[in-house]
Design a protein around this motif. Structure first.
Motif, PDB file in Angstrom:
ATOM      1  N   TYR A 151      33.411  21.867  45.335  1.00 18.56           N
ATOM      2  CA  TYR A 151      32.282  22.158  44.450  1.00 18.56           C
ATOM      3  C   TYR A 151      31.273  23.110  45.087  1.00 18.56           C
ATOM      4  O   TYR A 151      30.616  23.890  44.378  1.00 18.56           O
ATOM      5  CB  TYR A 151      31.616  20.860  43.987  1.00 18.56           C
ATOM      6  N   ILE A 152      31.141  23.088  46.391  1.00 17.19           N
ATOM      7  CA  ILE A 152      30.297  24.090  47.044  1.00 17.19           C
ATOM      8  C   ILE A 152      30.835  25.485  46.752  1.00 17.19           C
ATOM      9  O   ILE A 152      30.081  26.416  46.433  1.00 17.19           O
ATOM     10  CB  ILE A 152      30.220  23.834  48.566  1.00 17.19           C
ATOM     11  N   SER A 153      32.161  25.632  46.857  1.00 24.44           N
ATOM     12  CA  SER A 153      32.763  26.950  46.616  1.00 24.44           C
ATOM     13  C   SER A 153      32.525  27.426  45.188  1.00 24.44           C
ATOM     14  O   SER A 153      32.323  28.618  44.943  1.00 24.44           O
ATOM     15  CB  SER A 153      34.269  26.910  46.911  1.00 24.44           C
ATOM     16  N   LEU A 154      32.517  26.508  44.207  1.00 21.83           N
ATOM     17  CA  LEU A 154      32.291  26.882  42.811  1.00 21.83           C
ATOM     18  C   LEU A 154      30.818  27.202  42.545  1.00 21.83           C
ATOM     19  O   LEU A 154      30.491  28.223  41.936  1.00 21.83           O
ATOM     20  CB  LEU A 154      32.748  25.759  41.880  1.00 21.83           C
ATOM     21  N   PHE A 155      29.932  26.331  43.002  1.00 22.08           N
ATOM     22  CA  PHE A 155      28.507  26.525  42.709  1.00 22.08           C
ATOM     23  C   PHE A 155      27.956  27.781  43.376  1.00 22.08           C
ATOM     24  O   PHE A 155      27.126  28.487  42.795  1.00 22.08           O
ATOM     25  CB  PHE A 155      27.704  25.297  43.148  1.00 22.08           C
ATOM     26  N   MET A 156      28.405  28.056  44.603  1.00 26.17           N
ATOM     27  CA  MET A 156      27.834  29.184  45.339  1.00 26.17           C
ATOM     28  C   MET A 156      28.336  30.538  44.846  1.00 26.17           C
ATOM     29  O   MET A 156      27.916  31.580  45.354  1.00 26.17           O
ATOM     30  CB  MET A 156      28.122  29.021  46.837  1.00 26.17           C
ATOM     31  N   ARG A 157      29.226  30.546  43.849  1.00 22.48           N
ATOM     32  CA  ARG A 157      29.616  31.796  43.206  1.00 22.48           C
ATOM     33  C   ARG A 157      28.624  32.216  42.123  1.00 22.48           C
ATOM     34  O   ARG A 157      28.665  33.352  41.650  1.00 22.48           O
ATOM     35  CB  ARG A 157      30.995  31.658  42.564  1.00 22.48           C
ATOM     36  N   GLU A 158      27.762  31.275  41.712  1.00 19.43           N
ATOM     37  CA  GLU A 158      26.879  31.513  40.573  1.00 19.43           C
ATOM     38  C   GLU A 158      25.555  32.114  41.031  1.00 19.43           C
ATOM     39  O   GLU A 158      24.895  31.571  41.922  1.00 19.43           O
ATOM     40  CB  GLU A 158      26.637  30.213  39.807  1.00 19.43           C
ATOM     41  N   GLU A 159      25.151  33.213  40.393  1.00 17.55           N
ATOM     42  CA  GLU A 159      23.934  33.919  40.784  1.00 17.55           C
ATOM     43  C   GLU A 159      22.703  33.028  40.678  1.00 17.55           C
ATOM     44  O   GLU A 159      21.805  33.072  41.539  1.00 17.55           O
ATOM     45  CB  GLU A 159      23.754  35.159  39.901  1.00 17.55           C
ATOM     46  N   ALA A 160      22.640  32.191  39.637  1.00 18.44           N
ATOM     47  CA  ALA A 160      21.477  31.321  39.447  1.00 18.44           C
ATOM     48  C   ALA A 160      21.318  30.339  40.599  1.00 18.44           C
ATOM     49  O   ALA A 160      20.190  29.958  40.951  1.00 18.44           O
ATOM     50  CB  ALA A 160      21.604  30.558  38.127  1.00 18.44           C
ATOM     51  N   ILE A 161      22.419  29.917  41.194  1.00 21.49           N
ATOM     52  CA  ILE A 161      22.366  28.996  42.337  1.00 21.49           C
ATOM     53  C   ILE A 161      22.028  29.758  43.615  1.00 21.49           C
ATOM     54  O   ILE A 161      21.188  29.317  44.415  1.00 21.49           O
ATOM     55  CB  ILE A 161      23.701  28.250  42.499  1.00 21.49           C
ATOM     56  N   VAL A 162      22.652  30.911  43.813  1.00 25.15           N
ATOM     57  CA  VAL A 162      22.378  31.726  45.009  1.00 25.15           C
ATOM     58  C   VAL A 162      20.908  32.102  45.068  1.00 25.15           C
ATOM     59  O   VAL A 162      20.284  32.106  46.150  1.00 25.15           O
ATOM     60  CB  VAL A 162      23.272  32.987  45.015  1.00 25.15           C
ATOM     61  N   ASN A 163      20.318  32.402  43.919  1.00 31.95           N
ATOM     62  CA  ASN A 163      18.910  32.820  43.866  1.00 31.95           C
ATOM     63  C   ASN A 163      17.935  31.694  44.206  1.00 31.95           C
ATOM     64  O   ASN A 163      16.735  31.945  44.376  1.00 31.95           O
ATOM     65  CB  ASN A 163      18.570  33.380  42.483  1.00 31.95           C
ATOM     66  N   MET A 164      18.442  30.459  44.313  1.00 35.75           N
ATOM     67  CA  MET A 164      17.570  29.345  44.699  1.00 35.75           C
ATOM     68  C   MET A 164      17.330  29.326  46.206  1.00 35.75           C
ATOM     69  O   MET A 164      16.534  28.537  46.710  1.00 35.75           O
ATOM     70  CB  MET A 164      18.182  28.019  44.226  1.00 35.75           C
ATOM     71  N   ASN A 165      18.044  30.200  46.945  1.00 32.49           N
ATOM     72  CA  ASN A 165      17.797  30.430  48.378  1.00 32.49           C
ATOM     73  C   ASN A 165      17.957  29.173  49.241  1.00 32.49           C
ATOM     74  O   ASN A 165      17.126  28.887  50.116  1.00 32.49           O
ATOM     75  CB  ASN A 165      16.394  31.023  48.586  1.00 32.49           C
ATOM     76  N   PHE A 166      19.014  28.428  48.978  1.00 30.42           N
ATOM     77  CA  PHE A 166      19.351  27.337  49.891  1.00 30.42           C
ATOM     78  C   PHE A 166      19.806  27.918  51.223  1.00 30.42           C
ATOM     79  O   PHE A 166      20.379  29.011  51.276  1.00 30.42           O
ATOM     80  CB  PHE A 166      20.469  26.466  49.301  1.00 30.42           C
ATOM     81  N   SER A 167      19.563  27.191  52.307  1.00 28.80           N
ATOM     82  CA  SER A 167      19.955  27.686  53.628  1.00 28.80           C
ATOM     83  C   SER A 167      21.462  27.740  53.799  1.00 28.80           C
ATOM     84  O   SER A 167      21.986  28.523  54.590  1.00 28.80           O
ATOM     85  CB  SER A 167      19.342  26.809  54.729  1.00 28.80           C
ATOM     86  N   SER A 168      22.178  26.908  53.043  1.00 26.93           N
ATOM     87  CA  SER A 168      23.639  26.893  53.109  1.00 26.93           C
ATOM     88  C   SER A 168      24.176  26.200  51.876  1.00 26.93           C
ATOM     89  O   SER A 168      23.433  25.541  51.128  1.00 26.93           O
ATOM     90  CB  SER A 168      24.121  26.150  54.363  1.00 26.93           C
ATOM     91  N   GLY A 169      25.494  26.335  51.674  1.00 30.07           N
ATOM     92  CA  GLY A 169      26.122  25.620  50.574  1.00 30.07           C
ATOM     93  C   GLY A 169      26.006  24.117  50.748  1.00 30.07           C
ATOM     94  O   GLY A 169      25.841  23.374  49.770  1.00 30.07           O
ATOM     95  N   LEU A 170      26.079  23.652  51.992  1.00 26.41           N
ATOM     96  CA  LEU A 170      25.972  22.217  52.254  1.00 26.41           C
ATOM     97  C   LEU A 170      24.594  21.690  51.889  1.00 26.41           C
ATOM     98  O   LEU A 170      24.469  20.609  51.281  1.00 26.41           O
ATOM     99  CB  LEU A 170      26.287  21.926  53.720  1.00 26.41           C
TER     100      LEU A 170
END
Length: 455
Positions: free
Chosen positions: A165-184
């Protein structure tokens, strides 16, 4: 071509037929044929055969089939070597009552969190005989296996589910733009809101302690065991024909060493198929020189153990075929289009939970559905102004519910195999608990949707 409401017909047919006949494989087979008739008319047969072949030839599906079949081989080897006898002797000293056996199953299910397949099949192998001796109905064992399988894997951020699920969510621009330090770190932020998994684990703990009431077929299973002493029904007898022999002279190392290697290799490589293959060869090295079994017997058990899993594998093949038919008919897109006009920022997470739950329950394709719907759900949620953390948690909750509740999902099938009972017996006996969990999840997501601003 768009099929509209006809996309729902095969799923409705499968559910009705399964409820009436209590036959999973036959219902799945008939439903896949109906789907191909809708799509191809009179010339449905060859497309249906091609769909079946495509489902079987999919590498991910092949991996699942191999894992399940080879677990049957491993179980046969452990049984013949009498290694389970050593574990049973230790387990009986620690699990002195019915509650102790259930709590032992619950704790072991939490400990083996790295993969849901590994969890359910391994814990079932470890605890089945101990639960039998303490007169725990197999339906209760299967419920514990299922409820500490996928729900636990989703909640602990170091599992195969986490990586997927990390691999799926981190493909989405809306999630990337939340600026988490990592997928974990992104995934960890969703854990407090994966309500279905949290509620399922709490409920199964209460069940193990004896504080959760026995409902429906689960209550009848307990009544049967008290009246007859049989932990499984007549319908499940065929899965339990082989007698466990040699418990008194079984050695604990013949069980513990293979299990430790199986779990250890899975953790290190994150590949359960490689782990079970290596464990099978380890059994040969461990058993043959010590004359626990002969080399010829080792080869025979590989085949016979695999064959014992054929009913389970048949259901999985049927489920894979139905999932491909639903994808071809664009079922996910149709269901999402139905609910899109009615969403608001506050209600969006709850609605998404229901949509993903229905789709996963209908198709039994947990990760497959997520792969299809996440690229639709996340951008739509951003446009609507929904809380993205709640939305991701709702997707995870819906995927867990579908895996947990669907009577032909891989989780339900493997929990049934781990407990050695009919698939439909497990599905129907745990269903009330799954739907209680789903109802509570809807309440929690609705409250959270109104309480938490969009992120």
């Amino acid at each position: 071509m768009e099929y509209g409401a006809l996309t729902l017909l095969p799923i409705i047919f499968i559910i009705v037929m399964a409820v009436l006949t209590r036959k999973s494989f036959e219902s799945l087979l008939a439903g896949s044929v109906l789907a191909c008739i809708i799509m191809h008319g009179r010339g449905f047969f060859l497309p249906w055969v091609n769909t079946l072949l495509a489902a079987i030839s999919d590498p991910e599906n092949q991996s699942v089939i191999l894992i399940c079949g080879l677990f049957g081989s491993l179980i046969a080897l452990l049984r013949e070597s009498r290694g389970t006898g050593g574990f049973i002797r230790i387990g009986e000293k620690l699990c002195r009552s019915e509650r102790g056996a259930l709590l032992g199953t619950f704790i072991l299910g939490i400990v083996i969190f790295v993969d849901d397949y590994l969890n359910m099949l391994t814990v079932g192998l470890c605890m089945r005989d101990i639960c039998d001796r303490k007169k725990v109905p197999r339906e209760a064992l299967a419920y514990l296996l299922d409820s500490t399988g996928t729900p636990v894997c989703v909640l602990i951020p170091f599992s195969t589910w986490t990586a997927f699920y990390i691999s799926l969510f981190m493909r989405e621009e809306a999630i990337v733009n939340m600026n988490f330090s990592s997928g974990l770190s992104m995934y960890i932020s969703t854990i407090p809101f994966i309500f279905y998994s949290i509620i399922s684990v709490i409920m199964v703990f209460l069940f193990a302690m004896g504080w959760m009431p026995k409902i429906g077929l689960m209550k009848k299973a307990y009544e049967r065991t008290r009246a007859t002493g049989m932990t499984y029904s007549e319908e499940s007898r065929k899965y339990n024909d082989k007698e466990e022999t040699g418990e008194k002279d079984g050695q604990l190392i013949d069980f513990v060493i293979p299990m430790a290697v199986l779990i250890g290799v899975t953790v290190v490589t994150e590949d359960i198929l490689s782990a079970v293959i290596l464990t099978l060869f380890l059994c040969m090295i461990l058993y043959v020189p010590r004359k626990r079994i002969t080399f010829t017997k080792w080869g025979e058990l590989l085949i016979s153990g695999y064959c014992e899993m054929m009913p389970t594998l048949a259901i999985l093949v049927g489920a894979f075929t139905v999932a491909r038919c639903c994808s071809d008919m664009q079922l996910p897109e149709y269901v999402i289009s139905l609910v899109r006009p009615y969403v608001t920022p506050a209600t969006y997470p709850m609605i998404i939970f229901l949509v993903v739950s229905i789709l996963t329950f209908s198709t039994s394709s947990t990760w497959g559905i997520s792969t299809i719907v996440i690229p639709i759900i996340i951008p739509l949620g951003a446009v609507v102004g929904a809380n993205m953390i709640l939305t991701m948690a709702a997707i995870l909750s819906g995927s867990t519910f579908g895996s947990h509740a669907c009577f032909y999902s891989d989780a339900t099938v493997l929990a049934s195999a781990g407990a050695k009972i009919e698939n439909m017996e497990h599905a129907f006996s745990q269903m009330p608990y799954a739907f209680i969990g789903a109802a509570l999840t809807c309440v929690c997501l609705l409250i959270s949707g109104y309480a938490m601003p969009a992120l």
